[in-house]
Design a protein around this motif. Structure first.
Motif, short mmCIF file in Angstrom:
data_model
loop_
_atom_site.label_atom_id
_atom_site.label_comp_id
_atom_site.label_asym_id
_atom_site.label_seq_id
_atom_site.Cartn_x
_atom_site.Cartn_y
_atom_site.Cartn_z
N LEU A 70 2.14 0.38 -8.65
CA LEU A 70 1.90 1.70 -8.08
C LEU A 70 3.15 2.55 -8.20
N PRO A 71 3.05 3.76 -8.75
CA PRO A 71 4.24 4.64 -8.83
C PRO A 71 4.54 5.27 -7.47
N ASP A 72 5.72 5.85 -7.38
CA ASP A 72 6.09 6.57 -6.16
C ASP A 72 5.22 7.82 -6.01
N PRO A 73 5.00 8.28 -4.75
CA PRO A 73 5.47 7.70 -3.49
C PRO A 73 4.60 6.52 -3.06
N LEU A 74 5.24 5.55 -2.41
CA LEU A 74 4.53 4.36 -1.96
C LEU A 74 4.02 4.55 -0.54
N PRO A 75 2.98 3.83 -0.13
CA PRO A 75 2.49 3.92 1.25
C PRO A 75 3.58 3.55 2.26
N ALA A 76 3.60 4.26 3.38
CA ALA A 76 4.58 3.98 4.42
C ALA A 76 4.22 2.73 5.20
N GLU A 77 2.94 2.40 5.26
CA GLU A 77 2.48 1.22 5.99
C GLU A 77 1.77 0.28 5.02
N VAL A 78 2.20 -0.96 4.98
CA VAL A 78 1.62 -1.96 4.09
C VAL A 78 0.95 -3.03 4.95
N PHE A 79 -0.30 -3.32 4.66
CA PHE A 79 -1.04 -4.34 5.41
C PHE A 79 -0.82 -5.70 4.75
N ARG A 80 -0.24 -6.60 5.51
CA ARG A 80 0.06 -7.93 4.98
C ARG A 80 -0.40 -8.98 5.98
N PRO A 81 -1.51 -9.66 5.69
CA PRO A 81 -2.33 -9.55 4.47
C PRO A 81 -3.20 -8.30 4.49
N PRO A 82 -3.78 -7.92 3.34
CA PRO A 82 -4.67 -6.76 3.31
C PRO A 82 -5.81 -6.92 4.30
N ARG A 83 -6.21 -5.82 4.93
CA ARG A 83 -7.28 -5.87 5.92
C ARG A 83 -8.58 -5.39 5.31
N VAL A 118 -6.68 1.56 -1.26
CA VAL A 118 -7.62 0.46 -1.13
C VAL A 118 -7.86 -0.16 -2.50
N PHE A 119 -8.34 -1.38 -2.49
CA PHE A 119 -8.71 -2.01 -3.76
C PHE A 119 -9.98 -2.82 -3.57
N HIS A 120 -10.70 -2.95 -4.66
CA HIS A 120 -11.99 -3.66 -4.68
C HIS A 120 -11.84 -4.90 -5.52
N THR A 121 -12.16 -6.05 -4.96
CA THR A 121 -12.16 -7.31 -5.69
C THR A 121 -13.32 -8.15 -5.20
N GLY A 122 -13.97 -8.81 -6.12
CA GLY A 122 -15.16 -9.57 -5.74
C GLY A 122 -16.25 -8.62 -5.30
N GLU A 123 -16.70 -8.77 -4.05
CA GLU A 123 -17.73 -7.89 -3.51
C GLU A 123 -17.22 -7.10 -2.32
N ARG A 124 -15.90 -7.06 -2.08
CA ARG A 124 -15.38 -6.45 -0.86
C ARG A 124 -14.29 -5.44 -1.19
N TRP A 125 -14.08 -4.57 -0.19
CA TRP A 125 -13.00 -3.60 -0.24
C TRP A 125 -11.92 -4.02 0.75
N TRP A 126 -10.67 -3.79 0.35
CA TRP A 126 -9.54 -4.15 1.20
C TRP A 126 -8.57 -2.98 1.26
N ALA A 127 -7.98 -2.78 2.43
CA ALA A 127 -6.95 -1.76 2.58
C ALA A 127 -5.59 -2.41 2.30
N GLU A 128 -4.93 -1.90 1.25
CA GLU A 128 -3.63 -2.45 0.88
C GLU A 128 -2.50 -1.72 1.58
N GLY A 129 -2.65 -0.43 1.84
CA GLY A 129 -1.62 0.32 2.52
C GLY A 129 -2.17 1.66 2.99
N ARG A 130 -1.34 2.35 3.78
CA ARG A 130 -1.75 3.65 4.30
C ARG A 130 -0.55 4.59 4.27
N TYR A 131 -0.78 5.80 3.79
CA TYR A 131 0.27 6.82 3.72
C TYR A 131 0.33 7.55 5.05
#
Length: 512
Positions: free
Chosen positions: A416-429, A498-511
């Motif tokens: 992902l190029p800049d700017p990056l999300p200020a909040e990163v969900f670890r693990p993705p929610r 957000v990203f989609h993998t398999g059959e679900r959506w996940w939140a990777e980060g939030r700006y």
């Protein structure tokens, strides 16, 4: 001259290119330049006539599409540190010769695996699984011969004991890496190491001096450069033994206070400070638990006591998490040994004329909090290389050296190029990305959305961008990790990654 040891050399071809590009060979035609001179180039560039030592303009004359990058020796070393740590786990006592080249005594690891070839094969497998399939290993009498063997055409070359002279004989004299002597030997008609060793040692010494005699010994396989790791200064080491085993971390920490003070007194007498310490804990079963600790400035007595406590707490937690048989179960501590592994001149750590600076006060304050919360209670963050946000976060306990496992300066296609999300969900929610008819949006194999996003996390979608595919480690047995990213802004002024993998959506980060 010392009899050479059997050693095992691990060579990673074109390591500066690997450190710069961040991926295993093969690489596109690329060269690293320093002072307008080629210092390293890929195999694909060498096929077109590019060579190290060429001027940049000459190299680009051979290949106009040559990619040229600046050479950064510090980056080479940073990228190689995780490799050293990995080798150390399977072959203790590894020594760094230079980034991309490491050496270890062959005796211990060959005994463990049942032979030198078996040990080399085991290390090759471990490194290949870690994404380093290009490693070449040579086993021989002495580092010089083993390095030449590692540069052979096969992944592993074992030179039998006493066979170094015959193995080295056909190699050109240029492998001695002395251009002046090698050039003179070629002009005299001596082109191979075998022809060089045929000369009388006394004649070589008279003509070329002690340095020429040293090269003559190397060419004959008599490598006098013994591998002798520097042991800790025994005058700085202090230990304490207990009459009965102590089980509690606080008990042991209280008991070693005087020992820590004795270490500091010994360091003061030697006018040095300790920047790295090794603590050995011996339990009532005779098992020794060792760990090395680093310090951003230098240790004092309270720091040493804290490290002993933290090591005991980590050991107790690990024992509770991974129980073993009763005969080897972790019990009380019978002895503690404090070994200053790295020292520095005390003059480099003297306080300023008007007292300590801000960095030192900050360190003492944070160390105080770490003492109350535990070793993992205070961490520092660093950015590593990677395509997923969670992979780019490296959290290191305060006081330890931060070594990113992946070079952030290397190219990471799909990141992902800049700017990056200020909040990163670890693990993705998990999160819901819905269409106007309240159905979950899907993405087909071509990366097309089944419909436009209308709602996310219970809010209406105001704008969105994407999707962008990401697929890493495709060569792995499971097909690697893959998905599609999307950036979405909702009506609450929240921007999501957000990203989609398999059959679900996940939140990777939030700006923010």
């Amino acid at each position: 001259m010392n009899s050479p040891l059997r050693v095992l050399v691990l060579w990673f071809p074109d390591w500066p290119l690997r450190a710069a590009l961040g991926s295993p060979p093969p690489h596109p035609p690329t060269a690293l330049v320093q002072a307008n001179t080629i210092v390293a180039c890929t195999a694909s560039a060498r096929e077109h006539g590019v060579r190290t030592g060429q001027r940049r303009r000459v190299a680009q004359g051979h290949l106009s599409s040559l990619r040229v990058l600046p050479h950064d020796p510090d980056r080479d070393e940073r990228a190689f540190l995780p490799v050293l740590h990995l080798i150390e786990k399977h072959a203790p006592g590894v020594t760094l010769l230079r980034p991309g080249l490491a050496i270890v005594r062959a005796r211990g690891i060959s005994r463990y695996h049942g032979g030198e070839a078996e040990a080399a094969e085991a290390l090759t497998t471990v490194l290949a699984e870690a994404g380093l399939p290009e490693v070449r290993i040579g086993v021989a009498d002495g580092p010089f011969t083993a390095e030449i063997a590692a540069r052979g055409p096969t992944p592993c070359t074992v030179v039998p004991p006493g066979g170094s002279r015959e193995f080295l004989a056909p190699y050109p004299v240029q492998v001695l890496r002395d251009e002046q002597i090698a050039g003179l030997l070629v002009r005299l008609g001596v082109r191979t190491l075998g022809e060089f060793t045929a000369l009388a040692p006394l004649d070589v010494r008279d003509r070329f001096g002690e340095h020429g005699a040293r090269l003559h010994a190397l060419a004959a396989g008599a490598d006098s450069r013994a591998l002798t790791p520097r042991p800790p200064d025994p005058e700085l080491v202090r230990d304490i033994e207990f009459d009965s085993p102590l089980a509690g971390a606080d008990q042991v920490a209280f008991a070693v206070r005087q020992t820590a003070d004795a270490v500091m007194l010994a360091l003061g007498d030697a006018s040095v400070v300790c920047t790295e310490v090794r603590i050995d804990l011996t339990d009532d079963n005779g098992v020794v638990f060792s760990r090395a600790w680093l310090h951003p400035t230098c240790f004092d007595a309270s720091d040493l006591v804290d490290r002993v406590r933290w090591q005991l707490e980590a050991l107790a937690a690990q024992s509770a998490k991974e129980p073993v048989d009763e005969a080897r179960a972790f019990g009380g501590i019978m002895a503690v040994r404090i070994v200053p592994a790295a020292v520095d001149d005390a003059a480099h750590h003297q306080p300023g004329l008007f007292g300590s600076g801000t960095d030192e006060r900050l360190h003492h304050a944070v160390s105080r909090v770490q003492t109350m919360l535990g070793h993992q209670g205070v961490v520092t963050a660093a950015v590593a290389g990677g395509r997923w946000l969670a992979d780019r976060q490296v959290l290191t306990p305060w006081g330890e050296r931060t070594v990113p496992p992946r070079d952030p300066e290397s190219p990471w296609p799909g990141s992902l190029p800049d700017p990056l999300p200020a909040e990163v969900f670890r693990p993705p929610r998990p999160i819901g990305v819905l269409s106007a008819d309240e159905t979950t949006i899907t993405i087909d194999e071509r990366g097309a959305l089944s419909s436009d996003p209308a709602r996310i996390d219970g809010a209406a979608v105001q704008a969105w961008a994407g999707p962008w595919p990401i697929h890493e480690r495709r060569w792995s047995s499971g097909g690697g990790k893959r998905g599609h990213r999307l950036q979405i802004v909702d009506d609450r002024d929240r921007a999501w990654l957000v990203f989609h993998t398999g059959e679900r959506w996940w939140a990777e980060g939030r700006y923010r």
